[in-house]
Design a protein around this motif. Structure first.
Motif, mmCIF file in Angstrom:
data_model
loop_
_atom_site.group_PDB
_atom_site.id
_atom_site.type_symbol
_atom_site.label_atom_id
_atom_site.label_comp_id
_atom_site.label_asym_id
_atom_site.label_seq_id
_atom_site.Cartn_x
_atom_site.Cartn_y
_atom_site.Cartn_z
ATOM 1 N N VAL A 96 32.805 14.642 70.199
ATOM 2 C CA VAL A 96 33.302 15.015 68.886
ATOM 3 C C VAL A 96 33.704 14.251 68.015
ATOM 4 N N ALA A 97 33.042 14.471 66.835
ATOM 5 C CA ALA A 97 33.387 13.627 66.015
ATOM 6 C C ALA A 97 33.945 14.469 64.546
ATOM 7 N N ILE A 98 34.458 14.178 63.575
ATOM 8 C CA ILE A 98 34.819 14.794 62.430
ATOM 9 C C ILE A 98 34.567 14.013 61.648
ATOM 10 N N THR A 100 43.927 14.018 61.464
ATOM 11 C CA THR A 100 44.873 14.657 62.205
ATOM 12 C C THR A 100 44.047 15.899 63.144
ATOM 13 N N PRO A 101 42.916 16.630 62.837
ATOM 14 C CA PRO A 101 42.598 17.198 63.653
ATOM 15 C C PRO A 101 41.836 16.293 64.670
ATOM 16 N N ALA A 102 42.143 16.053 65.035
ATOM 17 C CA ALA A 102 41.433 14.082 66.203
ATOM 18 C C ALA A 102 41.907 14.812 66.747
ATOM 19 N N HIS A 103 43.706 14.773 66.543
ATOM 20 C CA HIS A 103 44.377 14.189 67.148
ATOM 21 C C HIS A 103 45.172 15.490 68.104
ATOM 22 N N ALA A 104 44.993 16.584 67.560
ATOM 23 C CA ALA A 104 45.041 18.513 67.568
ATOM 24 C C ALA A 104 43.769 18.514 68.291
ATOM 25 N N LYS A 132 41.596 18.101 76.049
ATOM 26 C CA LYS A 132 42.243 16.621 76.666
ATOM 27 C C LYS A 132 41.423 15.432 76.694
ATOM 28 N N ILE A 133 40.454 15.247 75.978
ATOM 29 C CA ILE A 133 39.259 14.732 76.442
ATOM 30 C C ILE A 133 39.963 13.279 75.747
ATOM 31 N N PHE A 170 34.773 11.405 74.291
ATOM 32 C CA PHE A 170 35.738 11.126 73.238
ATOM 33 C C PHE A 170 35.574 11.977 72.225
ATOM 34 N N ILE A 171 37.182 11.827 71.080
ATOM 35 C CA ILE A 171 36.632 12.825 69.963
ATOM 36 C C ILE A 171 37.603 11.489 69.108
#
Length: 83
Positions: free
Chosen positions: A3-5, A15-19, A25-26, A76-77
């Motif tokens: 996932v890439a923001i 902030t949304p990446a950490h959320a 849970k990755i 990953f995110i």
């Protein structure tokens, strides 16, 4: 899953990446931040004061750092986009 923001520098991607990291849970991954790279490779300059050549070197260094971090994980995110 990867996932890439995306968004411009300092636009609030982390902030949304950490959320998402907590919800999905990755792991969250990132290479060195642009600020870290500027401090390391251009210690006497601010980002705003880089020359055109230095700016492109900064982009290359940032991309290389992110690719290294992403290659260490299957899933990953990220708060940027190289995928």
């Amino acid at each position: 899953m990867k996932v890439a923001i995306t968004g411009t520098y300092s636009s609030g991607k982390t902030t949304p990446a950490h959320a998402c990291e907590l919800d999905i849970k990755i792991p969250f991954v990132r290479g060195d931040t642009i600020r870290q790279i500027v401090q390391k490779h251009f210690p006497d300059k601010r980002y705003e004061d880089l020359t055109t050549g230095e700016y492109w070197l900064l982009e290359k260094l940032g991309l290389e750092s992110r690719i290294i971090a992403e290659n260490e994980k299957e899933e990953f995110i990220s708060d940027g986009c190289t995928i």
